[in-house]
Design a protein around this motif. Structure first.
Motif, short mmCIF file in Angstrom:
data_model
loop_
_atom_site.label_atom_id
_atom_site.label_comp_id
_atom_site.label_asym_id
_atom_site.label_seq_id
_atom_site.Cartn_x
_atom_site.Cartn_y
_atom_site.Cartn_z
N UNK A 102 0.84 -1.20 0.00
CA UNK A 102 0.00 0.00 0.00
C UNK A 102 0.88 1.25 0.00
N UNK A 103 1.97 1.22 0.75
CA UNK A 103 2.86 2.38 0.83
C UNK A 103 3.44 2.74 -0.53
N UNK A 104 3.67 1.76 -1.37
CA UNK A 104 4.19 2.04 -2.71
C UNK A 104 3.13 2.70 -3.58
N UNK A 105 1.91 2.21 -3.50
CA UNK A 105 0.82 2.82 -4.27
C UNK A 105 0.61 4.26 -3.80
N UNK A 106 0.59 4.46 -2.50
CA UNK A 106 0.42 5.81 -1.95
C UNK A 106 1.58 6.72 -2.37
N UNK A 107 2.79 6.21 -2.31
CA UNK A 107 3.96 7.00 -2.69
C UNK A 107 3.90 7.45 -4.14
N UNK A 108 3.55 6.56 -5.03
CA UNK A 108 3.45 6.89 -6.45
C UNK A 108 2.29 7.86 -6.67
N UNK A 109 1.17 7.60 -6.02
CA UNK A 109 -0.02 8.44 -6.25
C UNK A 109 0.17 9.87 -5.73
N UNK A 110 1.00 10.04 -4.73
CA UNK A 110 1.23 11.40 -4.21
C UNK A 110 2.42 12.08 -4.89
N UNK A 111 3.28 11.31 -5.53
CA UNK A 111 4.45 11.89 -6.21
C UNK A 111 4.07 12.55 -7.53
N UNK A 112 3.24 11.92 -8.31
CA UNK A 112 2.93 12.40 -9.65
C UNK A 112 1.83 13.45 -9.62
N UNK A 113 2.11 14.59 -10.22
CA UNK A 113 1.16 15.70 -10.20
C UNK A 113 -0.09 15.45 -11.05
N UNK A 114 -0.06 14.42 -11.88
CA UNK A 114 -1.22 14.10 -12.71
C UNK A 114 -2.21 13.16 -12.01
N UNK A 115 -1.85 12.69 -10.83
CA UNK A 115 -2.73 11.83 -10.04
C UNK A 115 -3.28 12.68 -8.90
#
Length: 163
Positions: free
Chosen positions: A63-76
């Protein structure tokens, strides 16, 4: 009913089918993460917390990886956004070519600041460090439409295109 559907009942059959197609584009399911988030955001408008957990389960990643990616990218988007997303470039090049005047006029017209959404949910305003049009600044992007050489006098006319 398949086991994956039981574990992710918050996702529709159509969403699950599209995610399965996305997963088959990669040898590693983890590589399908951004595409999966984009699929779900396109359908839902933004990525809620429960979607983060569902995606982690489907792709078999933390879950931490999904959260990390989803908060990193400005298009998400991790919170609700307006019908139209306005991105304006605040890079040094756009600064030199006058983006501050454009930013001021957008804020003045919409009565919101960057990161906010208008009361009618029509627009969300986001600043982006670069839109990749450095030779054509100041640049703004509304949804997928790019406007180059924008000055403050153009803002009202451009915004009216998105009623």
């Amino acid at each position: 009913m398949n086991q994956q559907k039981n574990s992710c009942t918050i996702l529709t059959d159509i969403e699950l089918e599209e995610i399965e197609k996305e997963k088959h584009c990669y040898e590693n399911q983890q590589a399908a993460l951004i595409g999966t988030l984009k699929i779900l955001q396109k359908k839902r408008g933004w990525i809620e917390d429960n979607i983060i957990f569902a995606v982690a389960k489907i792709l078999k990643i933390p879950v931490s990886e999904v959260e990390g990616v989803s908060t990193f990218y400005s298009q998400i988007f991790r919170k609700p956004v307006g019908k139209h997303i306005i991105r304006y470039c605040d890079s040094i090049v756009c600064f030199i070519t006058g983006y501050k005047n454009v930013e001021f006029e957008i804020i003045n017209q919409l009565k919101i600041t960057p990161g906010q959404t208008t009361a009618d949910n029509r627009f969300t305003l986001l600043h982006i460090c670069c839109l990749g049009n450095c030779d054509k600044g100041p640049t703004i992007m509304i949804d997928d439409d790019i406007y180059n050489y924008v000055d403050s006098h153009d803002v009202k006319r451009i915004l009216e295109l998105y009623s």
